[in-house]
Design a protein around this motif. Structure first.
Motif, PDB file in Angstrom:
ATOM      1  N   GLU A 105       0.826  -1.205   0.000  1.00 55.93           N
ATOM      2  CA  GLU A 105       0.000   0.000   0.000  1.00 55.93           C
ATOM      3  C   GLU A 105       0.861   1.256   0.000  1.00 55.93           C
ATOM      4  OE1 GLU A 105      -2.535  -0.399   3.379  1.00 55.93           O
ATOM      5  OE2 GLU A 105      -3.882  -1.805   2.381  1.00 55.93           O
ATOM      6  N   GLU A 106       1.956   1.240   0.747  1.00 53.54           N
ATOM      7  CA  GLU A 106       2.852   2.395   0.783  1.00 53.54           C
ATOM      8  C   GLU A 106       3.484   2.631  -0.585  1.00 53.54           C
ATOM      9  OE1 GLU A 106       5.617   1.601   3.898  1.00 53.54           O
ATOM     10  OE2 GLU A 106       4.161   1.969   5.486  1.00 53.54           O
ATOM     11  N   GLU A 107       3.806   1.557  -1.285  1.00 56.53           N
ATOM     12  CA  GLU A 107       4.381   1.698  -2.612  1.00 56.53           C
ATOM     13  C   GLU A 107       3.355   2.220  -3.607  1.00 56.53           C
ATOM     14  OE1 GLU A 107       6.001  -2.092  -3.557  1.00 56.53           O
ATOM     15  OE2 GLU A 107       7.616  -1.948  -2.084  1.00 56.53           O
ATOM     16  N   GLU A 108       2.077   1.855  -3.412  1.00 58.33           N
ATOM     17  CA  GLU A 108       1.032   2.298  -4.327  1.00 58.33           C
ATOM     18  C   GLU A 108       0.648   3.751  -4.100  1.00 58.33           C
ATOM     19  OE1 GLU A 108      -2.301  -0.292  -4.089  1.00 58.33           O
ATOM     20  OE2 GLU A 108      -1.182  -2.039  -4.738  1.00 58.33           O
ATOM     21  N   ILE A 109       0.897   4.279  -2.913  1.00 59.91           N
ATOM     22  CA  ILE A 109       0.475   5.644  -2.597  1.00 59.91           C
ATOM     23  C   ILE A 109       1.159   6.661  -3.491  1.00 59.91           C
ATOM     24  CG2 ILE A 109       0.603   7.439  -0.824  1.00 59.91           C
ATOM     25  CD1 ILE A 109       0.031   5.265   1.238  1.00 59.91           C
ATOM     26  N   ALA A 110       2.457   6.546  -3.655  1.00 58.48           N
ATOM     27  CA  ALA A 110       3.193   7.530  -4.445  1.00 58.48           C
ATOM     28  C   ALA A 110       3.978   6.851  -5.566  1.00 58.48           C
ATOM     29  CB  ALA A 110       4.138   8.313  -3.548  1.00 58.48           C
ATOM     30  N   PRO A 111       3.281   6.352  -6.572  1.00 56.19           N
ATOM     31  CA  PRO A 111       4.023   5.720  -7.659  1.00 56.19           C
ATOM     32  C   PRO A 111       4.616   6.794  -8.585  1.00 56.19           C
ATOM     33  CG  PRO A 111       1.688   5.611  -8.124  1.00 56.19           C
ATOM     34  CD  PRO A 111       1.847   6.253  -6.763  1.00 56.19           C
ATOM     35  N   GLU A 112       5.904   6.813  -8.693  1.00 52.27           N
ATOM     36  CA  GLU A 112       6.581   7.745  -9.600  1.00 52.27           C
ATOM     37  C   GLU A 112       6.741   7.053 -10.948  1.00 52.27           C
ATOM     38  OE1 GLU A 112       7.811  10.953  -9.497  1.00 52.27           O
ATOM     39  OE2 GLU A 112       6.632  11.137  -7.671  1.00 52.27           O
ATOM     40  N   THR A 113       5.781   7.281 -11.819  1.00 52.31           N
ATOM     41  CA  THR A 113       5.859   6.691 -13.144  1.00 52.31           C
ATOM     42  C   THR A 113       6.462   7.708 -14.110  1.00 52.31           C
ATOM     43  OG1 THR A 113       3.659   7.458 -13.747  1.00 52.31           O
ATOM     44  CG2 THR A 113       3.815   5.287 -12.697  1.00 52.31           C
ATOM     45  N   GLU A 114       6.834   7.235 -15.252  1.00 55.29           N
ATOM     46  CA  GLU A 114       7.399   8.118 -16.271  1.00 55.29           C
ATOM     47  C   GLU A 114       6.399   9.188 -16.684  1.00 55.29           C
ATOM     48  OE1 GLU A 114       8.947   5.928 -19.574  1.00 55.29           O
ATOM     49  OE2 GLU A 114      10.020   4.546 -18.271  1.00 55.29           O
ATOM     50  N   LEU A 115       5.134   8.810 -16.737  1.00 55.99           N
ATOM     51  CA  LEU A 115       4.107   9.760 -17.139  1.00 55.99           C
ATOM     52  C   LEU A 115       4.020  10.918 -16.153  1.00 55.99           C
ATOM     53  CD1 LEU A 115       1.813  10.527 -19.029  1.00 55.99           C
ATOM     54  CD2 LEU A 115       0.298   9.134 -17.633  1.00 55.99           C
ATOM     55  N   VAL A 116       4.068  10.609 -14.856  1.00 58.47           N
ATOM     56  CA  VAL A 116       3.988  11.658 -13.832  1.00 58.47           C
ATOM     57  C   VAL A 116       5.187  12.590 -13.955  1.00 58.47           C
ATOM     58  CG1 VAL A 116       4.002  12.095 -11.349  1.00 58.47           C
ATOM     59  CG2 VAL A 116       2.611  10.240 -12.271  1.00 58.47           C
ATOM     60  N   VAL A 117       6.373  12.031 -14.126  1.00 59.10           N
ATOM     61  CA  VAL A 117       7.588  12.845 -14.249  1.00 59.10           C
ATOM     62  C   VAL A 117       7.516  13.720 -15.499  1.00 59.10           C
ATOM     63  CG1 VAL A 117      10.094  12.753 -14.573  1.00 59.10           C
ATOM     64  CG2 VAL A 117       8.987  11.209 -12.946  1.00 59.10           C
ATOM     65  N   LEU A 118       7.079  13.156 -16.611  1.00 59.24           N
ATOM     66  CA  LEU A 118       6.966  13.934 -17.846  1.00 59.24           C
ATOM     67  C   LEU A 118       5.940  15.053 -17.712  1.00 59.24           C
ATOM     68  CD1 LEU A 118       7.213  11.107 -20.526  1.00 59.24           C
ATOM     69  CD2 LEU A 118       8.927  12.846 -19.999  1.00 59.24           C
ATOM     70  N   GLN A 119       4.844  14.787 -17.017  1.00 57.20           N
ATOM     71  CA  GLN A 119       3.839  15.823 -16.813  1.00 57.20           C
ATOM     72  C   GLN A 119       4.391  16.958 -15.936  1.00 57.20           C
ATOM     73  OE1 GLN A 119       0.578  13.550 -15.206  1.00 57.20           O
ATOM     74  NE2 GLN A 119      -0.333  13.187 -17.224  1.00 57.20           N
ATOM     75  N   GLU A 120       5.191  16.610 -14.942  1.00 60.27           N
ATOM     76  CA  GLU A 120       5.801  17.639 -14.103  1.00 60.27           C
ATOM     77  C   GLU A 120       6.773  18.499 -14.912  1.00 60.27           C
ATOM     78  OE1 GLU A 120       7.555  15.561 -10.813  1.00 60.27           O
ATOM     79  OE2 GLU A 120       5.625  15.149  -9.889  1.00 60.27           O
ATOM     80  N   ILE A 121       7.554  17.870 -15.785  1.00 62.96           N
ATOM     81  CA  ILE A 121       8.486  18.604 -16.637  1.00 62.96           C
ATOM     82  C   ILE A 121       7.716  19.535 -17.572  1.00 62.96           C
ATOM     83  CG2 ILE A 121      10.220  18.399 -18.479  1.00 62.96           C
ATOM     84  CD1 ILE A 121      11.123  15.784 -17.094  1.00 62.96           C
ATOM     85  N   ARG A 122       6.657  19.012 -18.161  1.00 64.19           N
ATOM     86  CA  ARG A 122       5.817  19.798 -19.048  1.00 64.19           C
ATOM     87  C   ARG A 122       5.258  21.023 -18.343  1.00 64.19           C
ATOM     88  NH1 ARG A 122       0.323  17.335 -19.963  1.00 64.19           N
ATOM     89  NH2 ARG A 122       0.180  18.258 -17.915  1.00 64.19           N
ATOM     90  N   ASP A 123       4.730  20.799 -17.139  1.00 67.01           N
ATOM     91  CA  ASP A 123       4.149  21.904 -16.366  1.00 67.01           C
ATOM     92  C   ASP A 123       5.214  22.938 -15.989  1.00 67.01           C
ATOM     93  OD1 ASP A 123       1.739  20.611 -16.577  1.00 67.01           O
ATOM     94  OD2 ASP A 123       1.799  19.748 -14.550  1.00 67.01           O
ATOM     95  N   ALA A 124       6.430  22.463 -15.643  1.00 62.90           N
ATOM     96  CA  ALA A 124       7.516  23.381 -15.294  1.00 62.90           C
ATOM     97  C   ALA A 124       7.927  24.201 -16.506  1.00 62.90           C
ATOM     98  CB  ALA A 124       8.699  22.620 -14.732  1.00 62.90           C
ATOM     99  N   LEU A 125       8.016  23.592 -17.686  1.00 63.13           N
ATOM    100  CA  LEU A 125       8.384  24.302 -18.900  1.00 63.13           C
ATOM    101  C   LEU A 125       7.294  25.300 -19.283  1.00 63.13           C
ATOM    102  CD1 LEU A 125       9.965  21.456 -21.065  1.00 63.13           C
ATOM    103  CD2 LEU A 125      11.149  23.382 -19.986  1.00 63.13           C
ATOM    104  N   ALA A 126       6.034  24.901 -19.100  1.00 65.87           N
ATOM    105  CA  ALA A 126       4.923  25.814 -19.424  1.00 65.87           C
ATOM    106  C   ALA A 126       4.929  27.015 -18.485  1.00 65.87           C
ATOM    107  CB  ALA A 126       3.596  25.073 -19.334  1.00 65.87           C
ATOM    108  N   ALA A 127       5.290  26.815 -17.237  1.00 59.69           N
ATOM    109  CA  ALA A 127       5.352  27.912 -16.278  1.00 59.69           C
ATOM    110  C   ALA A 127       6.485  28.869 -16.614  1.00 59.69           C
ATOM    111  CB  ALA A 127       5.522  27.354 -14.864  1.00 59.69           C
ATOM    112  N   LYS A 128       7.623  28.377 -17.138  1.00 60.11           N
ATOM    113  CA  LYS A 128       8.742  29.228 -17.526  1.00 60.11           C
ATOM    114  C   LYS A 128       8.409  30.084 -18.733  1.00 60.11           C
ATOM    115  CE  LYS A 128      12.706  26.664 -15.772  1.00 60.11           C
ATOM    116  NZ  LYS A 128      13.938  26.000 -16.135  1.00 60.11           N
ATOM    117  N   LYS A 129       7.630  29.567 -19.664  1.00 59.22           N
ATOM    118  CA  LYS A 129       7.263  30.310 -20.867  1.00 59.22           C
ATOM    119  C   LYS A 129       6.360  31.479 -20.520  1.00 59.22           C
ATOM    120  CE  LYS A 129       7.736  26.763 -24.367  1.00 59.22           C
ATOM    121  NZ  LYS A 129       7.065  25.988 -25.396  1.00 59.22           N
ATOM    122  N   ASP A 130       5.555  31.344 -19.511  1.00 61.78           N
ATOM    123  CA  ASP A 130       4.609  32.412 -19.147  1.00 61.78           C
ATOM    124  C   ASP A 130       5.306  33.482 -18.444  1.00 61.78           C
ATOM    125  OD1 ASP A 130       2.562  30.938 -20.208  1.00 61.78           O
ATOM    126  OD2 ASP A 130       1.994  30.052 -18.289  1.00 61.78           O
TER     127      ASP A 130
END
Length: 130
Positions: A105-130
């Motif tokens: 259950e602890e492992e399922e709570i915060a799964p760091e998948t590639e999709l989550v990491v890519l979405q965070e990068i995307r959001d960070a890049l979008a915030a820099k452009k603004d």
């Protein structure tokens, strides 16, 4: 006749029957483990405490009948010890299962998948452009 054989084959290969067969085999194997725990571990300790008293020698004579009270007491003690051993084993198994379940259950709570990491990068890049 062929239909009958096919029906029987389907019945045997059904999950319930196979699970029951496996449970029966595992129960027989588990019985030897519990018997060993009682006979080889617990009963010697009882023998030390009671001074190796053999209950089988206690017999009541009523008329021509021999009532083997000692044998019954020995069987009752063995049953209680077997039940206690099964209780302890199952308690340990349940505790181990709950520990592994908590870890899962602890492992399922915060799964760091590639999709989550890519979405965070995307959001960070979008915030820099603004």
């Amino acid at each position: 006749m062929r239909n009958f054989i096919n029906e029987f084959k389907d019945f045997i290969m059904r999950g319930n029957v196979m699970d029951l067969a496996i449970a029966f085999i595992m129960g027989a194997a588990f019985q030897t483990v519990v018997k060993s725990v009682v006979d080889d571990l617990i009963m010697p300790l009882i023998g030390i405490i009671t001074g190796s008293i053999s209950f089988s020698s206690i017999v009541w004579h009523v008329g021509s009948a021999d009532i083997k009270v000692g044998s019954f007491i020995g069987t009752l003690i063995t049953f209680l010890l077997t039940s206690f051993a099964v209780f302890l084993i199952l308690k340990a198994i349940r505790k181990a299962q709950s520990m592994t379940k908590k870890q899962a259950e602890e492992e399922e709570i915060a799964p760091e998948t590639e999709l989550v990491v890519l979405q965070e990068i995307r959001d960070a890049l979008a915030a820099k452009k603004d």
